[in-house]
Design a protein around this motif. Structure first.
Motif, mmCIF file in Angstrom:
data_model
loop_
_atom_site.group_PDB
_atom_site.id
_atom_site.type_symbol
_atom_site.label_atom_id
_atom_site.label_comp_id
_atom_site.label_asym_id
_atom_site.label_seq_id
_atom_site.Cartn_x
_atom_site.Cartn_y
_atom_site.Cartn_z
ATOM 1 N N LEU A 42 2.112 -0.768 3.265
ATOM 2 C CA LEU A 42 3.863 -0.851 3.506
ATOM 3 C C LEU A 42 4.507 -0.311 2.338
ATOM 4 C CD1 LEU A 42 4.156 -4.241 5.116
ATOM 5 C CD2 LEU A 42 4.264 -2.378 6.123
ATOM 6 N N ALA A 43 3.880 -0.710 1.171
ATOM 7 C CA ALA A 43 4.552 -0.009 -0.165
ATOM 8 C C ALA A 43 4.608 1.360 -0.084
ATOM 9 C CB ALA A 43 3.814 -0.687 -1.387
ATOM 10 N N ILE A 44 3.288 2.192 0.264
ATOM 11 C CA ILE A 44 3.118 3.262 0.382
ATOM 12 C C ILE A 44 4.245 3.872 1.343
ATOM 13 C CG2 ILE A 44 1.783 5.397 0.882
ATOM 14 C CD1 ILE A 44 -0.630 3.430 -0.105
ATOM 15 N N CYS A 45 4.449 3.462 2.701
ATOM 16 C CA CYS A 45 5.245 4.113 3.581
ATOM 17 C C CYS A 45 6.503 3.801 3.277
ATOM 18 C CB CYS A 45 4.874 3.405 4.811
ATOM 19 S SG CYS A 45 3.383 3.464 5.703
ATOM 20 N N ALA A 46 7.082 2.700 2.533
ATOM 21 C CA ALA A 46 8.465 2.533 1.977
ATOM 22 C C ALA A 46 8.729 3.645 1.148
ATOM 23 C CB ALA A 46 8.704 1.191 1.723
ATOM 24 N N GLN A 47 7.679 3.816 0.339
ATOM 25 C CA GLN A 47 8.158 4.896 -1.054
ATOM 26 C C GLN A 47 8.192 6.452 -0.277
ATOM 27 O OE1 GLN A 47 9.187 4.988 -3.671
ATOM 28 N NE2 GLN A 47 8.306 5.669 -5.441
ATOM 29 N N VAL A 48 7.342 6.794 0.551
ATOM 30 C CA VAL A 48 7.499 8.084 1.072
ATOM 31 C C VAL A 48 8.814 8.335 1.720
ATOM 32 C CG1 VAL A 48 6.225 9.507 3.073
ATOM 33 C CG2 VAL A 48 5.097 8.240 1.510
ATOM 34 N N VAL A 49 9.349 7.025 2.808
ATOM 35 C CA VAL A 49 10.654 7.399 3.438
ATOM 36 C C VAL A 49 11.596 7.353 2.356
ATOM 37 C CG1 VAL A 49 12.221 6.102 4.962
ATOM 38 C CG2 VAL A 49 9.671 6.070 5.454
ATOM 39 N N LEU A 50 11.565 6.412 1.351
ATOM 40 C CA LEU A 50 12.732 6.235 0.334
ATOM 41 C C LEU A 50 12.927 7.800 -0.269
ATOM 42 C CD1 LEU A 50 12.372 2.583 -0.841
ATOM 43 C CD2 LEU A 50 14.193 3.699 0.712
ATOM 44 N N ARG A 51 11.533 8.207 -0.642
ATOM 45 C CA ARG A 51 11.499 9.414 -1.347
ATOM 46 C C ARG A 51 12.215 10.699 -0.769
ATOM 47 N NH1 ARG A 51 6.206 10.523 -4.379
ATOM 48 N NH2 ARG A 51 6.771 8.691 -5.379
ATOM 49 N N GLN A 52 11.863 10.708 0.457
ATOM 50 C CA GLN A 52 12.485 11.713 1.635
ATOM 51 C C GLN A 52 13.798 11.644 1.347
ATOM 52 O OE1 GLN A 52 10.873 14.447 2.844
ATOM 53 N NE2 GLN A 52 9.181 13.615 1.464
ATOM 54 N N LEU A 60 8.137 0.866 -7.073
ATOM 55 C CA LEU A 60 7.120 0.972 -5.706
ATOM 56 C C LEU A 60 5.932 1.651 -6.152
ATOM 57 C CD1 LEU A 60 9.383 1.374 -2.396
ATOM 58 C CD2 LEU A 60 7.784 -0.491 -2.923
ATOM 59 N N ASP A 61 5.957 2.626 -7.099
ATOM 60 C CA ASP A 61 4.909 3.349 -7.285
ATOM 61 C C ASP A 61 3.967 2.455 -8.342
ATOM 62 O OD1 ASP A 61 5.436 5.899 -6.134
ATOM 63 O OD2 ASP A 61 6.799 6.360 -7.953
ATOM 64 N N ASP A 62 4.676 1.616 -9.147
ATOM 65 C CA ASP A 62 3.954 0.637 -9.760
ATOM 66 C C ASP A 62 3.059 -0.249 -9.083
ATOM 67 O OD1 ASP A 62 4.570 2.099 -12.138
ATOM 68 O OD2 ASP A 62 6.352 0.726 -12.977
ATOM 69 N N LEU A 63 3.906 -0.775 -8.108
ATOM 70 C CA LEU A 63 3.413 -1.699 -7.315
ATOM 71 C C LEU A 63 2.254 -1.258 -6.415
ATOM 72 C CD1 LEU A 63 3.729 -4.708 -5.953
ATOM 73 C CD2 LEU A 63 5.084 -3.639 -4.334
#
Length: 262
Positions: A42-52, A60-63
Motif C-alpha cells: 500500500l505504501a508503494i502504491c500510494a507513493q507512486v500515485v502521489l508522485r505522479q 513514504l520512501d523511508d517507510l
C-alpha cells in the motif's frame, strides 16, 4: 497431498509435530510480521500515485525501507525454520536422510550462525550510535528516529539466531539426544564465537566501569587483555584463547551435569 495443501496456506505447519518451542515461536512471530508486506504494498502504491500527482512524500520512501528491511530479516528466520529457502545443491536431495541432516547441521551452526552472530555484533554498534545521536532521516520530511529501524535490525538478527539454533536442535534430535553439551560441542564454532563475544564485551564493560581513563570502547580495547598471544610463529588474540578454554570448560561442565541427571 495433505502436506501440499498445508504448504499452500502456511509452510510453517509442515512437520509441526517435529517442531520445538523455538520453531513455533519463529512461525508465530513471522506470521505476525508477514502483515508488513501488504502495508508495504500500500505504501508503494500510494507513493507512486502521489508522485505522479506531484506530491512526493519523503516519509513514504523511508517507510518502505523500514518495512522492507524488518520484514525481510524476519522472513529469513521463517525460511530457516520452515526450510523454505532456495537450495541450489543438485546433490542434496539424492543423499540419505542422515547425510542431509549432517549437512544441514554443519551449514546452520558452523557457517550460518557465526555469520549472523557477526552481523548482530556489527549492527549493535550502529544501533547504539543511532540511539545516542538520535539519528533521523536525511530528508526534512522523512521519518526520523532512525534508531528505531537500526535497533529492530539488530533485534532481527537475534530472531534469526533463535531460528537457526532451534532448527539445529531439531535436526540434531533426529541423530542423537540433543543434550546441552552435545549442542555446544557439535556447534563448536558458534559456541567459541559466542563465548568470545561475551568475554570481549565483559572485558570492555569492566574496563569502562572500573578505569576512569577509559572513556570509550576504542580506548578499552588498548588494554593488555586485548593483545596477542604468541605461539612460536603463530599469534592469537587473548580473548580468543580465553574463549577456547572457556568453551571446553562449559562443555565439560554441561557433560557432568548431564551425567548427574541420569
Amino acid at each position: 497431498m495433505e502436506d501440499f495443501k498445508v504448504a499452500i496456506s502456511d509452510p510453517g505447519e509442515i512437520g509441526r509435530k517435529d517442531q520445538n518451542r523455538g520453531d513455533r515461536f519463529i512461525v508465530h512471530l513471522s506470521n505476525l510480521f508477514a502483515w508488513l508486506f501488504p502495508i508495504l504494498m500500500l505504501a508503494i502504491c500510494a507513493q507512486v500515485v502521489l508522485r505522479q500527482m506531484g506530491h512526493n512524500q519523503a516519509w513514504l520512501d523511508d517507510l518502505q525501507w523500514w518495512l522492507y528491511g524488518v520484514a525481510v530479516l524476519i522472513g529469513i528466520a521463517y525460511a530457516v525454520t520452515t526450510g523454505s529457502h532456495v537450495r541450489v545443491d543438485i546433490f542434496y536431495d539424492n543423499f540419505a536422510k542422515k547425510k542431509r541432516l549432517i549437512i544441514d547441521i554443519i551449514a546452520l551452526v558452523w557457517l550460518f550462525f557465526p555469520f549472523i552472530l557477526l552481523c548482530w555484533d556489527v549492527t549493535l554498534d550502529y544501533a547504539l550510535t543511532a540511539i545516542i545521536a538520535d539519528e533521523g532521516s536525511s530528508s526534512p520530511n522523512g521519518l526520523h528516529n532512525l534508531w528505531i529501524l537500526k535497533s529492530l535490525m539488530n533485534l532481527s538478527f537475534i530472531v534469526i539466531m533463535v531460528a537457526i539454533w532451534s532448527a539445529y536442535v531439531r535436526h540434531l534430535s533426529q541423530l542423537t539426544r540433543p543434550l546441552l553439551w552435545k549442542q555446544l560441542l557439535f556447534a563448536l564454532p558458534s559456541t567459541v564465537f559466542g563465548i568470545q563475544l561475551i568475554i570481549w564485551y565483559a572485558c570492555v564493560g569492566w574496563l569502562m566501569v572500573t578505569d576512569p581513563e577509559v572513556d570509550s570502547i576504542r580506548t578499552a580495547t588498548r588494554a593488555a587483555i586485548f593483545d596477542d598471544l604468541e605461539f612460536g610463529p603463530w599469534e592469537m588474540k587473548k580473548t580468543i584463547a580465553l574463549a577456547l578454554v572457556a568453551s571446553v570448560i562449559v562443555i565439560v561442565v554441561a557433560r557432568l551435569f548431564a551425567r548427574k541427571e541420569r
